[in-house]
Motif scaffolding. Structure first.
Motif, PDB file in Angstrom:
ATOM      1  N   PHE A   1       0.903  -1.200   0.012  1.00 38.84           N
ATOM      2  CA  PHE A   1      -0.038   0.016   0.051  1.00 38.84           C
ATOM      3  C   PHE A   1       0.887   1.122   0.102  1.00 38.84           C
ATOM      4  O   PHE A   1       0.552   2.107  -0.629  1.00 38.84           O
TER       5      PHE A   1
ATOM      6  N   TRP B   1      -5.134  -6.748   5.651  1.00 40.05           N
ATOM      7  CA  TRP B   1      -4.953  -6.462   4.452  1.00 40.05           C
ATOM      8  C   TRP B   1      -3.279  -6.519   3.881  1.00 40.05           C
ATOM      9  O   TRP B   1      -2.696  -5.497   4.143  1.00 40.05           O
TER      10      TRP B   1
ATOM     11  N   THR C   1      -1.394  -7.191   1.071  1.00 42.20           N
ATOM     12  CA  THR C   1      -1.161  -6.353   0.011  1.00 42.20           C
ATOM     13  C   THR C   1      -2.176  -5.771  -0.783  1.00 42.20           C
ATOM     14  O   THR C   1      -3.484  -6.389  -0.495  1.00 42.20           O
ATOM     15  N   PRO C   2      -2.308  -4.649  -1.648  1.00 43.29           N
ATOM     16  CA  PRO C   2      -3.449  -4.249  -2.301  1.00 43.29           C
ATOM     17  C   PRO C   2      -3.821  -5.208  -3.373  1.00 43.29           C
ATOM     18  O   PRO C   2      -3.185  -5.950  -3.892  1.00 43.29           O
ATOM     19  N   THR C   3      -5.330  -5.367  -3.394  1.00 42.51           N
ATOM     20  CA  THR C   3      -5.761  -6.247  -4.675  1.00 42.51           C
ATOM     21  C   THR C   3      -5.606  -5.612  -5.825  1.00 42.51           C
ATOM     22  O   THR C   3      -5.063  -4.564  -5.955  1.00 42.51           O
TER      23      THR C   3
ATOM     24  N   GLN D   1      -7.156  -2.204  -6.561  1.00 39.03           N
ATOM     25  CA  GLN D   1      -6.662  -1.341  -5.435  1.00 39.03           C
ATOM     26  C   GLN D   1      -5.362  -0.857  -5.942  1.00 39.03           C
ATOM     27  O   GLN D   1      -5.027   0.448  -5.957  1.00 39.03           O
TER      28      GLN D   1
ATOM     29  N   THR E   1     -18.206  -6.350  -6.365  1.00 37.86           N
ATOM     30  CA  THR E   1     -18.113  -6.473  -5.045  1.00 37.86           C
ATOM     31  C   THR E   1     -17.161  -7.938  -4.630  1.00 37.86           C
ATOM     32  O   THR E   1     -17.295  -9.075  -5.407  1.00 37.86           O
ATOM     33  N   GLY E   2     -16.300  -7.663  -3.917  1.00 37.13           N
ATOM     34  CA  GLY E   2     -15.549  -8.939  -3.592  1.00 37.13           C
ATOM     35  C   GLY E   2     -13.947  -8.718  -4.136  1.00 37.13           C
ATOM     36  O   GLY E   2     -13.050  -9.554  -3.823  1.00 37.13           O
ATOM     37  N   SER E   3     -13.832  -7.713  -4.833  1.00 38.09           N
ATOM     38  CA  SER E   3     -12.773  -7.545  -5.765  1.00 38.09           C
ATOM     39  C   SER E   3     -11.775  -6.212  -4.672  1.00 38.09           C
ATOM     40  O   SER E   3     -10.670  -6.050  -4.849  1.00 38.09           O
ATOM     41  N   GLY E   4     -12.280  -5.892  -3.455  1.00 35.17           N
ATOM     42  CA  GLY E   4     -11.759  -4.890  -2.650  1.00 35.17           C
ATOM     43  C   GLY E   4     -11.922  -3.749  -3.132  1.00 35.17           C
ATOM     44  O   GLY E   4     -11.163  -2.584  -2.770  1.00 35.17           O
ATOM     45  N   LYS E   5     -12.775  -3.354  -4.027  1.00 41.49           N
ATOM     46  CA  LYS E   5     -13.172  -1.964  -4.414  1.00 41.49           C
ATOM     47  C   LYS E   5     -13.344  -0.943  -3.542  1.00 41.49           C
ATOM     48  O   LYS E   5     -13.210   0.136  -3.635  1.00 41.49           O
ATOM     49  N   THR E   6     -14.016  -1.269  -2.184  1.00 40.68           N
ATOM     50  CA  THR E   6     -14.336  -0.418  -0.974  1.00 40.68           C
ATOM     51  C   THR E   6     -12.994   0.382  -0.753  1.00 40.68           C
ATOM     52  O   THR E   6     -12.673   1.405  -0.461  1.00 40.68           O
TER      53      THR E   6
ATOM     54  N   GLN F   1     -16.294  -0.685   6.665  1.00 37.33           N
ATOM     55  CA  GLN F   1     -15.114  -0.421   5.912  1.00 37.33           C
ATOM     56  C   GLN F   1     -14.290   0.843   6.241  1.00 37.33           C
ATOM     57  O   GLN F   1     -13.168   0.931   6.690  1.00 37.33           O
TER      58      GLN F   1
ATOM     59  N   GLN G   1     -11.468 -13.157  -6.262  1.00 37.54           N
ATOM     60  CA  GLN G   1     -11.699 -13.273  -4.580  1.00 37.54           C
ATOM     61  C   GLN G   1     -13.291 -13.861  -4.095  1.00 37.54           C
ATOM     62  O   GLN G   1     -13.102 -14.760  -3.499  1.00 37.54           O
TER      63      GLN G   1
ATOM     64  N   ASP H   1      -5.374 -14.083  -0.813  1.00 38.09           N
ATOM     65  CA  ASP H   1      -5.571 -14.100   0.743  1.00 38.09           C
ATOM     66  C   ASP H   1      -6.597 -15.151   1.029  1.00 38.09           C
ATOM     67  O   ASP H   1      -7.470 -15.128   2.161  1.00 38.09           O
TER      68      ASP H   1
HETATM   69  P1  AMP Z   1     -15.252  -5.221  -1.494  1.00 34.50           P
HETATM   70  O1  AMP Z   1     -14.954  -5.827  -2.898  1.00 34.50           O
HETATM   71  O2  AMP Z   1     -14.708  -3.909  -1.211  1.00 34.50           O
HETATM   72  O3  AMP Z   1     -16.584  -5.492  -1.056  1.00 34.50           O
HETATM   73  O4  AMP Z   1     -14.233  -6.213  -0.540  1.00 34.50           O
HETATM   74  C1  AMP Z   1     -14.448  -7.649  -0.333  1.00 34.50           C
HETATM   75  C2  AMP Z   1     -13.447  -7.969   0.788  1.00 34.50           C
HETATM   76  O5  AMP Z   1     -12.224  -8.067   0.755  1.00 34.50           O
HETATM   77  C3  AMP Z   1     -13.737  -7.403   2.251  1.00 34.50           C
HETATM   78  O6  AMP Z   1     -14.130  -8.058   3.290  1.00 34.50           O
HETATM   79  C4  AMP Z   1     -12.451  -6.579   2.515  1.00 34.50           C
HETATM   80  O7  AMP Z   1     -12.294  -6.422   3.859  1.00 34.50           O
HETATM   81  C5  AMP Z   1     -11.740  -7.461   1.903  1.00 34.50           C
HETATM   82  N1  AMP Z   1     -10.256  -6.604   1.277  1.00 34.50           N
HETATM   83  C6  AMP Z   1     -10.469  -5.301   0.718  1.00 34.50           C
HETATM   84  N2  AMP Z   1      -9.152  -5.224   0.458  1.00 34.50           N
HETATM   85  C7  AMP Z   1      -8.452  -6.225   0.530  1.00 34.50           C
HETATM   86  C8  AMP Z   1      -6.776  -6.701   0.671  1.00 34.50           C
HETATM   87  N3  AMP Z   1      -5.866  -5.593   0.152  1.00 34.50           N
HETATM   88  N4  AMP Z   1      -6.486  -7.441   1.347  1.00 34.50           N
HETATM   89  C9  AMP Z   1      -7.322  -8.504   1.753  1.00 34.50           C
HETATM   90  N5  AMP Z   1      -8.853  -8.368   2.036  1.00 34.50           N
HETATM   91  C10 AMP Z   1      -8.930  -7.300   1.393  1.00 34.50           C
END
Ligand code: AMP
Length: 444
Positions: free
Chosen positions: A10, A28, A30-32, A35, A54-59, A95, A217, A367
């Motif tokens: 990050f 977390w 490393t970044p997805t 990210q 959703t699930g890609s770590g986009k939040t 988050q 993911q 992860d």
């Molecule tokens: P999202 O796609 O934002 O809904 O995130 C899906 C899941 O991935 C959530 O549970 C986050 O906590 C987790 N997450 C987001 N970024 C990372 C990261 N860099 N490494 C591991 N987990 C992550």
């Protein structure tokens, strides 16, 4: 050459220490992919359109840059996140709060089905971030005294395709009218619909589009497995699995052209309808191979990463990583060939004693620890002698091709020869009354 892939952190993306610490606390490491793509752009104050689900770590992809900007210029009612469902709204708030805990970030959720007065009170406290579904937010903009977005700096539209498809368009337009033009906008969408395109033209400033395969993911339709086996048993287990899964379409990824070709020759010798695809083949041959696979004339495609990139490979039932990809991102690219467009798919990665480290990097990126693909060792090893024979054939065939190529000044490509010689060989096999080879699949 050093094939070690540098692990991007990050911090490398420009995230400040306080937020890096927050990521670490959340586990977390490393970044997805999304990210990695989106954060550096957002930190450079670019408007971003991210194609990610959703699930890609986009939040985190939008949350971290928003929080970083907020920390450098603290301000109330700093960011608005629009999202289509209540559940997503609460997940996003969680988050934001988890990432911004150390710096005291306040975040409220404004969604339907909850008490308006209570929400009005919370809005009165002027939180830093509002996560809302469009309908209820419009209600507050119209009815809650003193509530406005005049100072807003960031707008994020989460699952924008769904927001627009779910007939939120009217509400979204009303909200957009209330927002200052001088702001940053980030839009995340699983697909780029024409409506998203329209919105992009209307409200984003020179947006940069980033797109990642986020299959890795939580795409529930993709089942990912690994199989830890000795290197010398890879062909045995490959054959065993191909026998087990029957007439499904399979892409087998190999590390090199040599192993692609050798494995294809071996499988052909066993009576499988396998077709190789690798970089040295001419574009025409590659397309020809691909078309045969698409038309299901061949159910097994063997490919290197180089060959598969940029080609439109259709839906497949199975992806088998015969060799662990050296670069983790290739893993995502490979497994993304299956479980497309809502269909189910299975990915199996063979990990030999020599590939443990590279494989662990992939697990780190995902992860998650992949389940072991269920096999019965005794049943697989029954094939040992027959596979050894097929391997010998493949070796001889390769030597023959090499010699032929050399004699002809390598005018012809191995791909041409392979197809041709395989055809001949298959006919010979069949004529030789080799019952096993007559069958479409090699039987034990
Ligand atoms: P999202 O796609 O934002 O809904 O995130 C899906 C899941 O991935 C959530 O549970 C986050 O906590 C987790 N997450 C987001 N970024 C990372 C990261 N860099 N490494 C591991 N987990 C992550």
């Amino acid at each position: 050459m050093n094939n070690e892939e540098k692990v991007i952190t990050f911090k490398d993306l420009g995230v400040i220490d306080e937020l890096c610490d927050a990521c670490e606390r959340l586990g977390w490491k490393t970044p997805t992919a999304i990210q990695k793509e989106a954060i550096p752009l957002a930190l450079k104050d670019k408007d971003v359109i991210g194609l990610a689900e959703t699930g890609s770590g986009k939040t985190g992809a939008f949350g971290l840059p928003v929080l970083q900007a907020l920390i450098s210029r603290p301000q109330r009612l700093f960011a608005l996140v629009l999202t289509p469902t209540r559940e997503l709204a609460f997940q996003i708030k969680e988050q934001f709060e988890a990432l911004g805990k150390a710096v005291g970030v306040t975040c409220v959720v404004i969604v339907g089905g909850m008490d308006m007065t209570q929400q009005a009170l919370e809005l009165g406290k002027r939180p830093h971030i509002i996560v809302a579904t469009p309908g209820r937010l419009v209600d507050h903009l119209e009815k809650t005294k003193g509530f406005n977005f005049k100072a807003l700096k960031y707008l994020i539209m989460d699952e924008a395709d769904r927001i627009l498809n779910l007939d939120f368009e009217e509400e979204v337009d009303k909200i957009l009218k209330e927002l200052p033009r001088e702001r940053r906008t980030m839009l995340f969408s699983a697909t780029m619909t024409s409506k998203v395109n329209k919105l992009q033209r209307a409200h984003l400033k020179d947006p940069v589009k980033v797109e990642v395969s986020s299959k890795y993911q939580t795409v529930s339709k993709l089942q990912q497995y690994m199989l830890f086996i000795p290197c010398k048993h890879k062909h045995i287990y490959l054959t065993y699995i191909l026998n087990e899964i029957g007439n499904q379409s399979v892409i087998i990824f190999c590390a090199t052209q040599m192993s692609t070709l050798k494995t294809a020759l071996m499988l052909r010798n066993l009576g499988f309808t396998a077709i190789p695809l690798y970089g040295k083949m001419s574009q025409n041959k590659r397309l020809g191979a691909l078309n045969k696979f698409k038309a299901r004339e061949r159910s097994i495609l063997l490919a290197t990463d180089v060959a598969s990139r940029g080609l439109d490979i259709p839906n497949v039932d199975y992806v088998i990583n015969f060799d662990v990809p050296m670069h983790s991102k290739d893993y995502i690219h490979r497994v993304g060939r299956t479980a497309r467009a809502g269909k189910a798919g299975i990915a199996i990665t063979f990990v030999s004693q020599y590939e443990v480290e590279v494989y662990q990097r992939i697990e780190q990126l995902l992860d998650t620890k992949l389940d072991v693909y269920p096999t019965v060792k005794e049943e697989a090893l029954v094939l040992e002698d027959r596979i050894a024979e097929a391997e010998r054939f493949a070796k001889m065939e390769m030597a023959r091709l090499d010699e032929k190529g050399g004699r002809k000044g390598r005018k012809r490509e191995a791909g041409d020869d392979t197809e041709e010689s395989l055809g001949v060989r298959n006919r010979i096999n069949n004529n030789n009354n080799n019952n096993k080879n007559k069958k479409k699949k090699f039987k034990k």
